[in-house]
Design a protein around this motif. Structure first.
Motif, mmCIF file in Angstrom:
data_model
loop_
_atom_site.group_PDB
_atom_site.id
_atom_site.type_symbol
_atom_site.label_atom_id
_atom_site.label_comp_id
_atom_site.label_asym_id
_atom_site.label_seq_id
_atom_site.Cartn_x
_atom_site.Cartn_y
_atom_site.Cartn_z
ATOM 1 N N MET A 144 0.709 -1.110 0.104
ATOM 2 C CA MET A 144 -0.120 0.055 0.034
ATOM 3 C C MET A 144 0.975 1.349 0.150
ATOM 4 O O MET A 144 0.698 2.160 -0.711
ATOM 5 C CB MET A 144 -1.024 0.111 1.262
ATOM 6 N N LEU A 145 1.785 1.310 0.909
ATOM 7 C CA LEU A 145 2.670 2.517 1.106
ATOM 8 C C LEU A 145 3.465 2.798 -0.264
ATOM 9 O O LEU A 145 3.623 3.813 -0.794
ATOM 10 C CB LEU A 145 3.691 2.134 2.339
ATOM 11 N N ASP A 146 3.980 1.445 -0.964
ATOM 12 C CA ASP A 146 4.662 1.725 -2.115
ATOM 13 C C ASP A 146 3.976 2.192 -3.316
ATOM 14 O O ASP A 146 4.174 3.205 -4.042
ATOM 15 C CB ASP A 146 5.081 0.128 -2.698
ATOM 16 N N ALA A 147 2.463 1.743 -3.458
ATOM 17 C CA ALA A 147 1.435 2.339 -4.122
ATOM 18 C C ALA A 147 1.406 3.939 -4.141
ATOM 19 O O ALA A 147 1.310 4.625 -5.034
ATOM 20 C CB ALA A 147 0.169 1.877 -4.156
ATOM 21 N N PHE A 148 1.297 4.319 -2.830
ATOM 22 C CA PHE A 148 1.143 5.843 -2.371
ATOM 23 C C PHE A 148 2.335 6.747 -2.831
ATOM 24 O O PHE A 148 2.084 7.466 -3.437
ATOM 25 C CB PHE A 148 0.974 6.054 -0.998
ATOM 26 N N ILE A 149 3.567 6.060 -2.423
ATOM 27 C CA ILE A 149 4.788 6.632 -2.852
ATOM 28 C C ILE A 149 4.938 6.724 -4.281
ATOM 29 O O ILE A 149 5.293 7.755 -4.846
ATOM 30 C CB ILE A 149 6.148 6.130 -2.203
ATOM 31 N N GLU A 150 4.404 5.553 -5.036
ATOM 32 C CA GLU A 150 4.842 5.627 -6.579
ATOM 33 C C GLU A 150 4.233 6.628 -7.235
ATOM 34 O O GLU A 150 4.419 7.412 -7.991
ATOM 35 C CB GLU A 150 4.239 4.212 -7.097
ATOM 36 N N LYS A 151 2.647 6.905 -6.727
ATOM 37 C CA LYS A 151 2.048 8.013 -7.326
ATOM 38 C C LYS A 151 2.014 9.497 -6.967
ATOM 39 O O LYS A 151 1.959 10.341 -7.550
ATOM 40 C CB LYS A 151 0.280 7.590 -7.303
ATOM 41 N N LEU A 152 2.626 9.483 -5.388
ATOM 42 C CA LEU A 152 2.456 10.810 -5.142
ATOM 43 C C LEU A 152 4.034 11.347 -4.674
ATOM 44 O O LEU A 152 4.103 12.339 -4.369
ATOM 45 C CB LEU A 152 1.609 10.823 -3.595
ATOM 46 N N GLY A 153 4.998 10.402 -4.535
ATOM 47 C CA GLY A 153 6.128 10.649 -4.085
ATOM 48 C C GLY A 153 6.422 10.546 -2.594
ATOM 49 O O GLY A 153 5.453 10.900 -1.604
ATOM 50 N N TRP A 154 7.512 9.839 -2.100
ATOM 51 C CA TRP A 154 7.710 9.969 -0.836
ATOM 52 C C TRP A 154 7.732 10.969 -0.132
ATOM 53 O O TRP A 154 7.228 11.219 1.339
ATOM 54 C CB TRP A 154 9.191 8.923 -0.359
ATOM 55 N N GLU A 155 8.274 12.224 -0.423
ATOM 56 C CA GLU A 155 8.501 13.616 0.182
ATOM 57 C C GLU A 155 6.693 14.044 0.317
ATOM 58 O O GLU A 155 6.778 14.924 1.467
ATOM 59 C CB GLU A 155 9.410 14.294 -0.523
ATOM 60 N N THR A 156 5.893 13.778 -0.330
ATOM 61 C CA THR A 156 4.557 14.377 -0.386
ATOM 62 C C THR A 156 4.013 13.325 0.687
ATOM 63 O O THR A 156 3.229 14.105 1.480
ATOM 64 C CB THR A 156 3.847 14.166 -1.739
ATOM 65 N N VAL A 157 4.073 12.067 0.638
ATOM 66 C CA VAL A 157 3.355 11.245 1.618
ATOM 67 C C VAL A 157 3.606 11.318 3.124
ATOM 68 O O VAL A 157 2.995 11.553 3.982
ATOM 69 C CB VAL A 157 3.648 9.750 1.000
ATOM 70 N N LEU A 158 5.157 11.920 3.014
ATOM 71 C CA LEU A 158 5.729 11.886 4.705
ATOM 72 C C LEU A 158 5.030 13.376 5.275
ATOM 73 O O LEU A 158 5.360 14.336 4.799
ATOM 74 C CB LEU A 158 7.069 12.018 4.698
ATOM 75 N N ASN A 159 4.523 12.994 6.456
ATOM 76 C CA ASN A 159 3.939 13.991 7.206
ATOM 77 C C ASN A 159 4.985 14.860 7.933
ATOM 78 O O ASN A 159 5.251 14.106 9.037
ATOM 79 C CB ASN A 159 2.630 13.677 7.949
ATOM 80 N N LYS A 160 5.807 15.830 7.730
ATOM 81 C CA LYS A 160 6.501 16.724 8.476
ATOM 82 C C LYS A 160 5.864 17.487 9.532
ATOM 83 O O LYS A 160 6.690 18.194 10.321
ATOM 84 C CB LYS A 160 7.557 17.326 7.417
#
Length: 115
Positions: free
Chosen positions: A42-58
């Motif tokens: 699931m996380l890979d799918a999110f990151i693939e479409k959105l980018g890890w820096e977008t998915v990470l809540n800073k």
């Protein structure tokens, strides 16, 4: 139409997104990371479409609790591991509408998605 809202239930932004969907009679499924789980796929799918820096809540407390060294050494691999260990580090909500992913909640954005 298949709609899934991903997040954690006590998040204020999730509550706003749910309220919008309910007020607009939009049927959806809520996926609670804590109850329903978060898989690497699931996380890979999110990151693939959105980018890890977008998915990470800073902006969250979980991210702010990381050491300076951990923050400086963040890359896709380490960020993914942090998000799998602590799903609260995933920016919320992630809305999946027929496999199109949207992140965050703004009423205008949702109006546009569902018009």
């Amino acid at each position: 139409m298949s709609i899934v809202l991903y997040g954690i239930p006590n998040c204020d932004t999730i509550k706003k997104a749910k309220k919008f969907l309910q007020q607009n009679d939009i049927e959806y499924t809520f996926h609670d990371y804590r109850k329903d789980g978060l898989t690497a796929q699931m996380l890979d799918a999110f990151i693939e479409k959105l980018g890890w820096e977008t998915v990470l809540n800073k902006r969250g407390t979980t991210y702010r609790a990381l050491s300076d060294e951990q923050k400086q050494n963040l890359n896709e691999t380490t960020a993914k591991q942090h998000m799998l260990d602590s799903p609260a580090m995933i920016k919320r909500p992630i809305l999946d509408v027929d496999s199109n992913l949207h992140i965050g909640f703004k009423a205008d954005q949702y109006q546009e998605i569902f018009k």
